[in-house]
Design a protein around this motif. Structure first.
Motif, PDB file in Angstrom:
ATOM      1  N   ASP A   4      54.078  17.029  38.671  1.00 13.23           N
ATOM      2  CA  ASP A   4      53.810  18.289  37.559  1.00 13.23           C
ATOM      3  C   ASP A   4      54.415  19.349  36.538  1.00 13.23           C
ATOM      4  OD1 ASP A   4      50.790  17.352  37.836  1.00 13.23           O
ATOM      5  OD2 ASP A   4      50.866  18.290  39.490  1.00 13.23           O
ATOM      6  N   ASN A  23      56.567  21.835  39.898  1.00 16.51           N
ATOM      7  CA  ASN A  23      56.072  22.481  40.969  1.00 16.51           C
ATOM      8  C   ASN A  23      56.833  21.898  42.223  1.00 16.51           C
ATOM      9  OD1 ASN A  23      56.099  19.012  40.663  1.00 16.51           O
ATOM     10  ND2 ASN A  23      53.701  18.648  41.637  1.00 16.51           N
ATOM     11  N   LYS A  67      49.634  21.757  32.745  1.00 12.98           N
ATOM     12  CA  LYS A  67      49.026  21.809  33.631  1.00 12.98           C
ATOM     13  C   LYS A  67      48.112  23.050  33.038  1.00 12.98           C
ATOM     14  CE  LYS A  67      48.517  18.987  36.563  1.00 12.98           C
ATOM     15  NZ  LYS A  67      47.024  18.509  36.967  1.00 12.98           N
ATOM     16  N   TYR A 316      46.580  27.534  40.997  1.00 18.60           N
ATOM     17  CA  TYR A 316      45.261  27.430  40.722  1.00 18.60           C
ATOM     18  C   TYR A 316      44.490  26.818  39.813  1.00 18.60           C
ATOM     19  CZ  TYR A 316      46.768  32.348  42.297  1.00 18.60           C
ATOM     20  OH  TYR A 316      47.451  33.069  42.615  1.00 18.60           O
ATOM     21  N   SER A 317      44.745  25.533  39.187  1.00 19.24           N
ATOM     22  CA  SER A 317      44.155  24.452  38.571  1.00 19.24           C
ATOM     23  C   SER A 317      43.552  23.872  38.910  1.00 19.24           C
ATOM     24  CB  SER A 317      45.810  24.459  37.340  1.00 19.24           C
ATOM     25  OG  SER A 317      46.253  22.854  38.000  1.00 19.24           O
ATOM     26  N   LYS A 318      43.531  23.216  40.836  1.00 17.43           N
ATOM     27  CA  LYS A 318      42.364  22.575  41.274  1.00 17.43           C
ATOM     28  C   LYS A 318      41.008  23.254  40.659  1.00 17.43           C
ATOM     29  CE  LYS A 318      45.945  22.070  44.405  1.00 17.43           C
ATOM     30  NZ  LYS A 318      47.448  22.189  44.885  1.00 17.43           N
ATOM     31  N   ASN A 319      41.396  25.276  41.196  1.00 15.97           N
ATOM     32  CA  ASN A 319      40.031  25.372  40.875  1.00 15.97           C
ATOM     33  C   ASN A 319      39.374  25.209  39.315  1.00 15.97           C
ATOM     34  OD1 ASN A 319      40.697  26.271  43.882  1.00 15.97           O
ATOM     35  ND2 ASN A 319      41.420  28.189  42.794  1.00 15.97           N
ATOM     36  N   GLN A 321      39.287  23.193  37.331  1.00 17.27           N
ATOM     37  CA  GLN A 321      38.354  21.666  37.355  1.00 17.27           C
ATOM     38  C   GLN A 321      37.339  21.545  38.276  1.00 17.27           C
ATOM     39  OE1 GLN A 321      42.118  19.193  38.467  1.00 17.27           O
ATOM     40  NE2 GLN A 321      43.086  19.157  36.666  1.00 17.27           N
ATOM     41  N   LYS A 322      37.530  21.979  39.728  1.00 11.05           N
ATOM     42  CA  LYS A 322      36.406  22.504  40.577  1.00 11.05           C
ATOM     43  C   LYS A 322      35.566  23.013  39.625  1.00 11.05           C
ATOM     44  CE  LYS A 322      38.372  22.288  45.283  1.00 11.05           C
ATOM     45  NZ  LYS A 322      38.706  23.647  45.908  1.00 11.05           N
ATOM     46  N   SER A 326      37.146  22.969  31.360  1.00 10.57           N
ATOM     47  CA  SER A 326      38.259  21.657  31.386  1.00 10.57           C
ATOM     48  C   SER A 326      39.191  22.072  30.043  1.00 10.57           C
ATOM     49  CB  SER A 326      38.641  20.163  31.382  1.00 10.57           C
ATOM     50  OG  SER A 326      39.684  19.933  31.216  1.00 10.57           O
TER      51      SER A 326
END
Lengths: 329, 329
Positions: A4, A23, A67, A316-319, A321-322, A326
């Motif tokens: 990423d 990453n 990202k 933090y991008s996972k959060n 998306q959660k 977007s």
């Protein structure tokens, strides 16, 4: 593992570094500009230009969709709201800026903004000297003293992001006044500015020891004189290290870390400090706490800021998306 | 809301309180015994008897299956492993005890054990003065000074549970030696013991001011003399409050809490301390940090320990179930 890529931006008093960062902490491309001195609009304009250049470069390099944009900046940052609350004396008019929102509005990417020391701590925590440790304290000794804390693998922000002002831990309520207005702060003893000031105070009381201009003394002079064996400089540095040891023990009592990472210009240039500090700390305070801490030197140099700034996006991008949001274009 | 019930046990230097406690903080039944002075086996035997009595009582009251056993005890606790690492001078031979495991083995209930101040902080956080606050610091001023920190709604434990030793934050590296061996600790100035010691030191230097036996002076005497307007006692208390203010500012700089909760015997008996401390703190340190903290008095009195100890079971038993373990009989 997927590679990423994010944009990382490190805003300092003298320069802004902006880069495309993976990453894994590789900086694929970067640009550096001197920080505008005319105020916030000028800095935001600089950020726009830098990000546009990076986006063109990302396109040229055929990188995957970025990202996000991660920013680290000197000053007090409201991490939750993404606002620069108050900057530092080094960056003029750098306050009350909803920077997260502004970046998201301008570029359509998710953005995160945090204190410069906090993002360095992220780089060291996930890719550097503190990899594998869950409870870590970071101290950077440069012109000032900065702090950051990782607790159970997460940056400690406190209520709005102002936690870990470890340079402004007083170790002597009757001690010298600090730039921040408080007394006896670690920064007043063991930062570059603090060491120089302590030497000046010493020589003002004993002017017969120095025939140069006392106002112009720097920390570099003090270290040089100490290496040459001059007693007055050795005495000032010994006192700085004593204050640093007390501050470090206070910090260990407060956070029970398993690792203390030291970084910044003073640490880079004076290798002995790490070991000297360890020896002092292990003889002070509550044994079960001070004995269970290892010491390490920061692994990243100059690029820690830009890498850590970018790392916010991977983390933090996972959060985002959660939560169903977007922003990715 | 379901009414869950747990066993809570508060182990102090003079007494052990054990109770049946609901998730609303009601103590349905309790027993108190003086803490055994002969060593750990005796204390564990006392715990066994107390728990057996509580189980009988729970049966009589037709309570639902208990959620577990929660213990708070003075000393340094390895929270993750559930071990009492080292006790306090108040409880003899109270060290190296795998208490969590022992309780689980003896009773078949899940058990949790934490430091006494940490469990009080849980009670205040979920049911008392800090309800609704996510970032809180607790200071208890009694014979000693204890600390606990809630960060983002969770107790801050550090690497093994030793974090938040806030009574042993030094505010003067040249200050008086503390019981812990360190110098200038908050506890050495502003605890009951510290206040008494500071008064003794003051009078040893000016013996003409006192014709009683200096060794027997207590903090209670100092407060009494200050209320009577005696200058020496007012001066000692003023210095204690100054040290407490510096320690509190250090703590605020480190944790960026939105609330500071004060509790313990000294706070209960001397209402003016809360306001006096606020006034001092707001004039020190970094304005954005010290101005964003509210101050409150602990809501629970004597029962905070037993309620907070039990509360661990309501808080953590979800995780036990999540992990697939079930100790419930």
């Amino acid at each position: 593992m997927n590679r990423d890529v994010s944009i990382g931006i490190d805003i300092g008093g003298t320069k802004i570094v902006a880069g495309l960062v993976t990453n894994q902490g590789e900086v694929l491309y970067k640009q550096i500009v001197p920080t505008a001195t005319e105020g916030k609009e000028h800095i935001i304009f600089q950020l726009q230009q830098l990000i546009n250049n990076l986006l063109k470069e990302a396109n040229k390099l055929r990188l995957p969709t970025l990202k996000g944009i991660g920013i680290g900046t000197a000053g007090q940052i409201d991490f939750k709201k993404g606002i620069v609350r108050s900057g530092t004396s080094n960056i003029k008019y750098w306050n009350d800026i909803p920077l997260k929102q502004e970046m998201q509005r301008l570029f359509g990417f998710p953005a995160w903004i945090d204190n410069d020391v906090n993002v360095v701590a992220l780089a060291e925590s996930y890719l550097g000297a503190a990899k594998g440790y869950d409870n870590v304290v970071f101290l950077t000794l440069g012109t000032g003293i900065g702090g950051a804390v990782i607790q159970e693998g997460k940056l400690l922000h406190g209520e709005w992001g102002g936690a870990a002002e470890l340079g402004h831990m007083s170790v002597d309520r009757n001690g010298p006044e600090c730039n921040c207005g408080y007394n006896g702060c670690l920064e007043a003893y063991a930062s570059g500015t603090g060491i120089a000031n302590q030497m000046k105070q010493y020589l003002i009381k004993k002017p017969e020891l120095y025939d140069g201009s006392i106002e112009n003394i720097t920390a570099r002079d003090v270290f040089q004189w100490a290496y040459e064996g001059k007693q007055h400089a050795k005495s000032v540095l010994d006192d700085s290290m004593d204050a640093l040891a007390y501050g470090t023990v206070n910090i260990i009592h407060a956070f029970n870390p398993s690792l203390l990472v030291l970084g910044g210009g003073i640490i880079d240039q004076h290798n002995w400090i790490n070991q000297d500090l360890q020896n002092r700390v292990r003889n002070l305070g509550i044994s079960s706490l001070v004995q269970s801490v290892s010491f390490a030197k920061a692994a990243f140099g100059d690029e820690a800021g830009v890498i850590g700034a970018a790392y916010q996006c991977f983390l933090y991008s996972k959060n985002v998306q959660k939560e169903g949001a977007s922003y990715e274009g």
